[in-house]
Design a protein around this motif. Sequence first.
Motif, short mmCIF file in Angstrom:
data_model
loop_
_atom_site.label_atom_id
_atom_site.label_comp_id
_atom_site.label_asym_id
_atom_site.label_seq_id
_atom_site.Cartn_x
_atom_site.Cartn_y
_atom_site.Cartn_z
N LEU A 675 117.94 -1.66 26.23
CA LEU A 675 117.60 -3.08 26.18
C LEU A 675 116.82 -3.50 27.42
N ILE A 676 117.21 -3.01 28.61
CA ILE A 676 116.48 -3.36 29.82
C ILE A 676 115.06 -2.77 29.76
N SER A 677 114.94 -1.52 29.35
CA SER A 677 113.62 -0.90 29.27
C SER A 677 112.74 -1.62 28.27
N ASP A 678 113.29 -1.95 27.13
CA ASP A 678 112.49 -2.67 26.13
C ASP A 678 112.12 -4.05 26.65
N GLY A 679 113.06 -4.71 27.34
CA GLY A 679 112.76 -6.02 27.91
C GLY A 679 111.65 -5.94 28.95
N LEU A 680 111.61 -4.84 29.72
CA LEU A 680 110.61 -4.71 30.77
C LEU A 680 109.23 -4.35 30.24
N THR A 681 109.14 -3.92 28.98
CA THR A 681 107.81 -3.75 28.40
C THR A 681 107.12 -5.11 28.26
N PRO A 793 108.02 6.39 22.84
CA PRO A 793 108.82 5.16 22.78
C PRO A 793 110.24 5.43 23.26
N PHE A 794 110.83 4.46 23.93
CA PHE A 794 112.22 4.60 24.35
C PHE A 794 113.08 4.75 23.10
N GLU A 795 113.89 5.80 23.10
CA GLU A 795 114.64 6.15 21.89
C GLU A 795 115.70 5.09 21.58
N LEU A 796 115.70 4.65 20.32
CA LEU A 796 116.67 3.63 19.89
C LEU A 796 118.05 4.28 19.80
N PRO A 797 119.00 3.83 20.61
CA PRO A 797 120.33 4.45 20.61
C PRO A 797 121.17 3.94 19.43
N PRO A 798 122.26 4.61 19.12
CA PRO A 798 123.16 4.10 18.08
C PRO A 798 123.76 2.76 18.49
N ASN A 799 124.15 1.99 17.50
CA ASN A 799 124.81 0.69 17.71
C ASN A 799 123.88 -0.34 18.32
N VAL A 800 122.57 -0.15 18.18
CA VAL A 800 121.62 -1.18 18.53
C VAL A 800 120.88 -1.60 17.27
N VAL A 801 120.85 -2.89 16.99
CA VAL A 801 120.24 -3.41 15.77
C VAL A 801 119.11 -4.36 16.13
N SER A 802 118.21 -4.55 15.18
CA SER A 802 117.09 -5.47 15.36
C SER A 802 117.19 -6.56 14.31
N VAL A 803 117.16 -7.82 14.75
CA VAL A 803 117.21 -8.95 13.82
C VAL A 803 116.12 -9.95 14.20
N ARG A 804 115.74 -10.75 13.20
CA ARG A 804 114.71 -11.76 13.43
C ARG A 804 115.36 -13.02 14.01
N ILE A 805 114.79 -13.50 15.12
CA ILE A 805 115.33 -14.70 15.77
C ILE A 805 114.23 -15.74 15.95
N ASP A 806 114.64 -16.93 16.21
CA ASP A 806 113.72 -18.01 16.50
C ASP A 806 113.24 -17.90 17.94
N ASP A 807 111.95 -18.03 18.14
CA ASP A 807 111.36 -17.84 19.47
C ASP A 807 111.88 -18.85 20.48
N GLU A 808 112.16 -20.06 20.04
CA GLU A 808 112.53 -21.12 20.97
C GLU A 808 114.01 -21.16 21.27
N THR A 809 114.84 -20.91 20.27
CA THR A 809 116.28 -21.10 20.46
C THR A 809 117.07 -19.81 20.57
N GLY A 810 116.47 -18.69 20.12
CA GLY A 810 117.20 -17.43 20.13
C GLY A 810 118.17 -17.28 18.99
N LYS A 811 118.19 -18.26 18.07
CA LYS A 811 119.08 -18.18 16.91
C LYS A 811 118.42 -17.39 15.79
N LEU A 812 119.20 -17.02 14.79
CA LEU A 812 118.65 -16.32 13.64
C LEU A 812 117.60 -17.17 12.96
N SER A 813 116.60 -16.51 12.37
CA SER A 813 115.52 -17.23 11.71
C SER A 813 115.20 -16.59 10.37
N ASN A 814 114.87 -17.44 9.39
CA ASN A 814 114.46 -16.97 8.07
C ASN A 814 112.95 -16.96 7.92
#
Length: 854
Positions: A675-681, A793-814
């Motif tokens: 997560l830190i490595s991906d954040g630093l990209t 690419p930094f290898e995606l480890p187990p127990n890490v998921v990707s979900v769509r969020i709202d850019d402004e609030t960080g909440k889930l987005s449809n």
Amino acid sequence: MKFIKYLLITIATMTLLAVGSVVALYYYVKPELPSVETLRDVRLQVPMQVFTADGKLISQFGEQRRTPKTLDEIPQQLIDAILATEDSRFYDHFGIDPIGVARAASVLVTTGEIREGASTITMQLARNFFLTRERAWMRKIKEAFIALHIEELLTKDEILELYLNKLALGQRAYGVGAAAEVYYGRELHELTLAEIATIAGLPKGPSILNPISNPQASVERRRVVLRRMLDEGFITQEEYQVAFDAPVTARLHGATIEVSAPYLAEMVRNEMVERFGADEAYTGGYRVYTTVHSEHQLAAERALRENLHAYDERHGYRGPVNRLWGDLRNFEGVRDTSDVRSGLLNPDTMAIPEARGNQPWTSAEISEYLSRQPVYGPLRPAVVTRVGEREADVIVRGGQQVTLNWSAMDWARPYIDERNQGAPPQRASDILTAGDHIWVRRESDESDFKLAQIPGPSSAMVTMHPHNGALAAVVGGYSFQMSQYNRATQAKRQVGSTIKPFIYAAAIEDGYTLATIMNDAPITQWNPGSGSAWRPRNSPEVYDGPIRLRKALARSKNVVSVRLIRSVGVDKTAEFMQRFGFAEQDIPRNESLSLGSASFTPLELTRGFAVFANGGYLVDPHFIARIESLHGDVIEMASPAYTCADCRLQELYEDWWEHELPQAPRVLSEQTAFLISDGLTSTIWGGGSWANQTGWNGTGWRAQSLRNRNIAGKTGTTNDVKDAWFVGYGTGFVTTTWVGFDNLENALGSVTLNSNLGRDRQPIVGSEAGATTALPGWLSFMQAVIGDFSTEPFELPPNVVSVRIDDETGKLSNTSGYTSLFEYFVSGTEPTEFVDTQDNSPRLFEDNDDELFQ
């Protein structure tokens, strides 16, 4: 008959007396005779050599230059020259040459002086190994007895080989192999007959017959050797005459250094002395192979120097080093403050302008003066001889006469201080005056010279393989000759915002996510004890209000980092940081830690970031790959802890390691490291939608020029811009660049645009910072070497998921438009609430400490 009888008795008696005397003398000196058995296992003193990983010589350490050669590696012509001059009956006598002794005795009796020696090569070997050059009868007697022992113990060829490798031949060269390198810079088989004869003449007097310090005496001795070779039938009359008339070609040659990496060489020297002790390290003939590849090291050195020159040129020209003639009324002596501060100028090498007035110097005088000035890396001393409208003629050390055109000097507006520069020059006379002693440099071997100066600040660069800690490049400063202080390993400097990934990692381990909203607002904290307030500020002072942690990290928001350490706890964060190998005493236990008040060396910071790059393991830095004996036998092999069983680095070294390597300790979860490595990209690539005017850049956006989205990085700038950092990494490398003055009081300052250069040639304007001062050097290095390192690419480890969020609030987005994005979460920490797209009320965000926008 009686006479004959008495004569025989007398001869027999004298013979018995002589033999008895010799035997008695032998037993008298026997207790003082050394054991020549050591010659069976003799080890000549050979200097330590340091090599790059690809086998190029970096340095050589040891008082004695020695390159041992076997007898079959020594040209027969050199052997003939030595035998003809030193001992023509070597293969015929038993260690003592009776004919030579009789001849020397005859000369002594007839002249009353010792004009001719009787020492054989074996006797000289005995003296060289066991005795001194003291001119005494007892030393000669001991020498003879030891020679007899040597002849019993060794063959003639073994004696000759030892002798040719033991000889002291001047200029710290021992043995004929070293002499060929020192005097001619070549191998023995490449020498001419005249050069061979010169070396063969040196044993008689290495100092008085030295071809460098006393060429005329050397020529005379060479001709004696050639005459002896001719008399013995080793050479023809024609060969004799050609060599007899040959000029002196000897000059002093150092070790043939193929790669300049003196800071690394000094690191190896210290390590070897610690392991083996000074005497053994310097004389044991060790061949030390480092983990550093020559191309990476040279690229790092070039990038560091060019980056420092770029900084220095945008801040202005500090003036000439000295003025040798011309108008001296307004000349204040040495104006190059970096020279004065560094103590580089030796008053003994300076001219005394007052003694010459306006009288220009001759080319010969200038060349002689320049020959006494130092050379630092690409910098060469030069003297200005003529100044035109937009060009100037100079003589460079070595006698080369060149013309500096306008583009080589138009950068040189006056330096005022670290924040102010004078008006851009309009003509060459605004910059230079005939008689100026200046510096010039080339940016490459093909480029023309340009005006230069010794950079004011210093810099360091370190590159490490994150999977086992092997250093790939290390540069500790602009010039080792200028300063032996290794800033890469010794300089503990405040790290500024490069601390933030560790603060954010502690927060993620404490339950935060990259989508967590924090308040980017000014903080004011009153300290009743001091009666003052602490007001940490963003740099620049721009506040965005509620902001996601990914964006706050990429844009290096100071106040967000402070709020995180408050939430996690200072003590807890400080203890967490020790996992990355940082020493407890270097981690301050207060909130300033979140802004980078801790001080680490570039190497320590590189090691810490390697934990993110390799998925959570702490590796130990090392730079020695293997140590070999003089004969190529492996004595020690590096066995560093590794981070994965099948990583590419282990495959690279599989021929070196014959046993299973230890596993590096895990100090951080692979999920947090990812997560830190991906954040630093995002520090490099930013986010949002530029088409919809929501795009934003991270502080390291200049690294986008690499066009590689698998690289993470973090800028760092300290208070008052005294230290500038950039750490960038991929899956196969971590590279750290630091820039700052050695004097902690000096700031890096700021610059205005030089209208002579424009934005194309001076892309950085404003305050110096990690992004503008350190990152360009890092980028220059990576552009040269990035193809040699893994950037998967930094290898995606187990127990890490990707979900769509709202850019402004960080909440889930449809939604799937520009207002949303995918974010990574440790499984179970992803948001559960969807954003309310109908809620148009202002987003007021309240912190626990009620400091919103104070």
